[in-house]
Design a protein around this motif. Structure first.
Motif, short mmCIF file in Angstrom:
data_model
loop_
_atom_site.label_atom_id
_atom_site.label_comp_id
_atom_site.label_asym_id
_atom_site.label_seq_id
_atom_site.Cartn_x
_atom_site.Cartn_y
_atom_site.Cartn_z
N GLY A 46 0.82 -1.21 0.00
CA GLY A 46 0.00 0.00 0.00
C GLY A 46 0.85 1.26 0.00
O GLY A 46 2.06 1.23 0.11
N GLU A 47 0.13 2.35 -0.11
CA GLU A 47 0.75 3.67 -0.15
C GLU A 47 0.45 4.33 1.19
O GLU A 47 -0.56 4.03 1.80
N ARG A 48 1.32 5.21 1.64
CA ARG A 48 1.07 5.96 2.87
C ARG A 48 0.52 7.32 2.46
O ARG A 48 1.17 8.03 1.71
N THR A 73 -5.53 4.75 -3.99
CA THR A 73 -5.68 4.47 -2.56
C THR A 73 -6.95 5.10 -1.99
O THR A 73 -7.69 4.46 -1.24
N MET A 219 3.76 13.22 1.01
CA MET A 219 4.60 12.77 2.13
C MET A 219 4.82 11.28 2.04
O MET A 219 4.01 10.58 1.45
N VAL A 220 5.88 10.79 2.66
CA VAL A 220 6.04 9.35 2.81
C VAL A 220 5.98 8.97 4.29
O VAL A 220 5.05 8.33 4.73
N ASP A 221 6.98 9.40 5.05
CA ASP A 221 7.00 8.96 6.46
C ASP A 221 6.20 9.88 7.38
O ASP A 221 5.60 9.42 8.33
N PHE B 197 7.21 3.78 11.41
CA PHE B 197 6.74 3.21 10.15
C PHE B 197 5.81 2.01 10.40
O PHE B 197 5.70 1.53 11.52
N THR B 286 13.30 5.12 0.38
CA THR B 286 12.11 4.66 1.10
C THR B 286 11.01 4.26 0.12
O THR B 286 10.37 3.22 0.27
N ARG B 287 10.82 5.08 -0.89
CA ARG B 287 9.82 4.73 -1.90
C ARG B 287 10.18 3.40 -2.57
O ARG B 287 9.34 2.53 -2.75
N MET B 291 8.45 0.90 0.38
CA MET B 291 7.14 1.00 -0.26
C MET B 291 7.08 0.20 -1.57
O MET B 291 6.05 0.19 -2.24
N GLY B 299 0.96 -4.03 -8.49
CA GLY B 299 0.69 -4.46 -7.13
C GLY B 299 0.99 -3.40 -6.09
O GLY B 299 0.28 -3.26 -5.12
N ALA B 300 2.06 -2.65 -6.30
CA ALA B 300 2.41 -1.63 -5.31
C ALA B 300 1.81 -0.28 -5.71
O ALA B 300 1.68 0.02 -6.89
N ASP B 301 1.45 0.50 -4.68
CA ASP B 301 0.71 1.74 -4.94
C ASP B 301 1.53 3.00 -4.79
O ASP B 301 1.03 4.10 -5.02
N THR B 302 2.78 2.89 -4.35
CA THR B 302 3.59 4.10 -4.16
C THR B 302 4.37 4.39 -5.44
O THR B 302 5.15 3.57 -5.89
#
Lengths: 292, 490
Positions: A46-48, A73, A219-221, B197, B286-287, B291, B299-302
């Motif tokens: 998922g995405e944050r 999302t 944003m991410v974190d 996180f 991080t992405r 993520m 499958g991944a959304d980021t």
């Protein structure tokens, strides 16, 4: 320790705006007006996404989230049913709004911006301020939380671009009038699309009314590690998650911010289209109607 | 039988009959680390270094002279009995080797992969000195990794002392936090790890890429903590969800360890850094890692930038990780822009080597002057200046000096800034009485104790920029101090 985030109630506020009351006892206990959370609906892939906390029930340990269906999302979240759960909610994040008795506070909300504005306006009211509300949207259907604002505002002005509800105007029009009054308001709080905040700030700057804006960047974190949320405020780089989300609107470089907000438009459109196709295949349609 | 196996057998025979002389050991070729094909790996995220076989591990271990003065141990931040574990590998006693390592380090599979051995244990190695090449020293890290990977049991849960009734809060589940959690739990305390996180592991999962440190290894270590009875709470941002004062006064924690890691990413402060396509390495990694943006749309959304031409700014391991990640995400051209020369690069030699193999172009003695963009705010290029080296600066490295009028432009669509991090302000801002340095880092004594009673700290938030092993070393020190503090506490 596993914290449950079960959805206790859900409704659709407009075509693409949804609200849920969701269990988040740790956030509910700590949260103050102006703060937000990071939400994820799938642990692995998922995405944050940062979402504002639109309200809280500390006794029940729940918070109210309001979001607009814009990407995959947020569309998936809109498809969650009562009794289902959100995987994780981290927060509250960001600095709380500085609340004190300023005198008269004019609160300008545009579209989905009414959601973060409501708890701030409520806290300002509780601190003894006179509240003048200005709510604006493209059309009648997109004005959300009008009743809630009516309940806390000493004066409430509603405007729509097409005149389908309230005055036919942009929010800057009544804002200019109010800021031209004598005595003028002591503070303006403007939350909405970046373009709206930009023009509100232009208006209030001319009339010398201090203005707070709340920024909702990518944003991410959300804890000051990634720097994705950076904005230019007063010529300096600031991080919305740890320095904000509220800033002196007269110092914010909205043009830069607007460009950054569009960073992933192409990818988001692709993901949304994929999800729409998927929904279609599994026969999912919007079954929840307004304030069901 | 392979040549290596024959060699090993000959050596073993010789050892039985009369023992190996140093000259015999020097004659054993330094065992190379097998790696994934350098072209193939550009388009996958699988681990690059594949690990020793039993034979190559034993051959490498036999190169060790078993020096009496053990310079290697002096070079290890957590003082692993290197000579003994290497000796055990040479004898084929891999289980014993593992036990020796685990007495000092909980994460051999991680440290064997990411520790900078060439500046630590391997730097003073006598064998390396003999060949005047640190790379020719005994490959301690590769051997450490070998025994860690050899251990397939996975169920060796450290023993936990009887419950003390004391509660320890560990903030951050990175390498330091994991060590503190394990060591304080072993002492019988009730331990909770708070992670901001949604997944534990800290920099080991969000920062260091899969191709250098497979996430399954980190997960195994986290699982061990859980099996020991450590409670891991994700999505809990100390300072926001709960302050340290609340944890101690209201929630009954007797001691707290702050291991929150890297803070605000540094930018260059040049024009164009707000353009779309400019990332901090933290965000980019991080992405991509945590993520899983490499699977976006599958499958991944980021999302992450779909870069074709990338410039990475910096010369450390994080810069190498970013550049190599960009390659795997499909970039056709990746430049690594560094203002000093390659000699001054803080990155590990192995990482530099791997990066070059993967086609990353090293632009040394260059530095950006400004980032160029188009009307829509997207990066279109970068204007750089050429540099030359002057006199040594405070860091002892020769100071890079820009050459006037040497401006030139490179064509890029993405810029990744990997020049370090400041301190995360969250804990400092929300913890009255916690002493900070002028840079915002937490001030601690030799036992990692902060200015607040019962509060300890370590890793990046104390050291500014630490390594995994330094964070673990501080974790070990802090855990010992916490255990001692709690023994005396009523």
């Amino acid at each position: 320790m596993n914290v449950s985030h079960k959805i206790l109630s859900k409704s659709q506020l407009s075509e693409n705006v949804f609200t849920v009351e969701v269990e988040a006892p740790l956030v509910a206990r700590a949260r103050k007006a102006g703060q937000f959370v990071i939400v994820g609906i799938s642990d692995d892939y998922g995405e944050r996404i940062p979402l504002t906390i639109a309200g809280v029930d500390t006794d029940k340990g729940t918070i109210r989230l309001i979001w607009q269906r814009v990407g995959k999302t947020t569309a998936e979240m809109a498809d969650l049913k009562i009794g289902e759960s959100i995987d994780y909610i981290a927060g509250p994040l960001g600095n709380p709004t500085h609340i004190e008795k300023f005198g008269t506070v004019v609160c300008v909300g545009g579209g989905i911006g009414n959601a973060p504005l409501l708890p701030i306006a409520t806290a300002m009211k509780e601190a003894g301020n006179k509240i003048i509300g200005i709510l604006g949207a493209r059309t009648k259907e997109l004005i959300i939380l009008e009743d809630e604002f009516a309940a806390i505002s000493d004066e409430l002005i509603v405007v729509t671009d097409d005149g389908s509800h309230g005055r036919k105007a942009l929010v800057t029009e009544p804002l200019q009038e109010i800021c031209s009054r004598d005595p003028k308001p002591d503070l303006a709080v403007a939350i909405g699309p970046a373009i709206m905040m930009k023009f509100c700030c232009r208006t209030t700057k001319q009339l010398d009314v201090p203005t707070q804006v709340s920024l909702n960047t990518i944003m991410v974190d959300g804890t000051g590690m990634c720097g994705g949320c950076r904005v230019e405020v007063g010529g300096k780089t600031k991080f919305v998650c740890v320095d904000g989300p509220e800033f002196d609107g007269h110092q914010v470089n909205f043009d830069l911010m607007m460009k950054r907000l569009g960073a992933y438009r192409t990818q988001e459109q692709k993901a949304s289209a994929q999800y729409a196709e998927h929904r279609c295949k599994i026969g999912l349609t919007d079954t929840i109607r307004k304030k069901q | 039988m392979t040549d290596d196996e024959k060699l090993l057998q000959q050596l073993l025979e010789k050892q039985k009959t009369g023992g190996l002389k140093p000259s015999d050991r020097f004659a054993i070729p330094s065992q190379p680390m097998p790696t994934q094909d350098e072209v193939e790996r550009r388009s996958n995220i699988d681990e690059v270094a594949l690990g020793y076989t039993e034979t190559s591990a034993r051959l490498e271990a036999m190169r060790c002279l078993q020096c009496k003065n053990t310079p290697c141990i002096e070079g290890c931040p957590v003082k692993i009995r290197i000579k003994d574990f290497v000796g055990a590998i040479a004898d084929g006693n891999f289980g014993e080797a593992l036990d020796i390592i685990k007495a000092n380090s909980l994460l051999p599979a991680v440290c064997g992969r990411v520790c900078p051995q060439e500046v630590q244990c391997q730097a003073p190695c006598t064998v390396g000195k003999k060949f005047k090449d640190v790379e020719k020293g005994v490959a301690v890290g590769r051997l450490e990794r070998f025994v860690a990977d050899w251990d397939k049991s996975g169920d060796s849960i450290p023993e936990v002392a009887p419950a003390t009734g004391k509660k320890v809060a560990v903030i951050g589940s990175g390498p330091g936090g994991v060590v503190v959690a394990a060591d304080t739990r072993r002492a019988g305390h009730d331990v909770t790890v708070f992670e901001a996180f949604h997944k534990p592991g800290g920099v080991l999962v969000y920062g260091i890429p899969e191709f250098r440190l497979p996430k399954a290894i980190v997960q195994k270590e986290i699982d061990t903590l859980t099996k020991m009875g450590v409670d891991i709470v994700c999505n809990f941002v100390v300072g926001r969800t709960r302050t340290i004062a609340e944890l101690m006064k209201e929630d009954g924690f007797d001691a707290v360890y702050i291991g929150v890691g890297a803070g605000l990413p540094r930018f260059m402060g040049i024009e164009g850094e707000h353009l779309v396509g400019v990332y901090s390495a933290n965000e980019y990694l991080t992405r991509a890692n945590l993520m899983k943006a490499y699977k976006f749309g599958k499958g991944a959304d980021t999302p992450i930038a779909m870069s074709k031409k990338v410039a990475v700014l910096g010369g450390g391991n994080v810069a190498m990780d970013s550049a190599r990640t960009a390659v795997r995400l499909g970039a056709e051209k990746v430049y690594l822009v560094y203002r000093r020369s390659e000699k001054e690069m803080p990155a590990r030699v192995e990482e530099v080597h791997h990066a070059k193999e993967e086609g990353i172009e090293f632009c040394i003695l260059q530095n950006p002057k400004r980032i160029l963009g188009n009307e829509e705010g997207y990066v279109t290029g970068m204007e750089c200046l050429k540099y030359e080296l002057g006199e040594p600066d405070d860091s002892g490295r020769r100071r890079p000096i820009p050459i006037k009028g040497s401006e030139f432009t490179i064509d890029v669509d993405t810029v990744i800034v990997a020049i370090g991090n400041g301190a995360n302000p969250l804990i400092g801002q929300t913890t009255p009485g916690l002493e900070l340095s002028k840079w915002g880092n937490i001030v601690v004594d030799e036992n990692c104790k902060t200015s607040l009673e019962g509060v300890y700290a370590g890793g990046d938030i104390v050291l500014g920029a630490a390594t995994v092993i330094l964070a673990m070393g501080q974790g070990r020190v802090a855990a010992a101090a916490i255990n001692e503090y709690l023994t005396g506490k009523a």
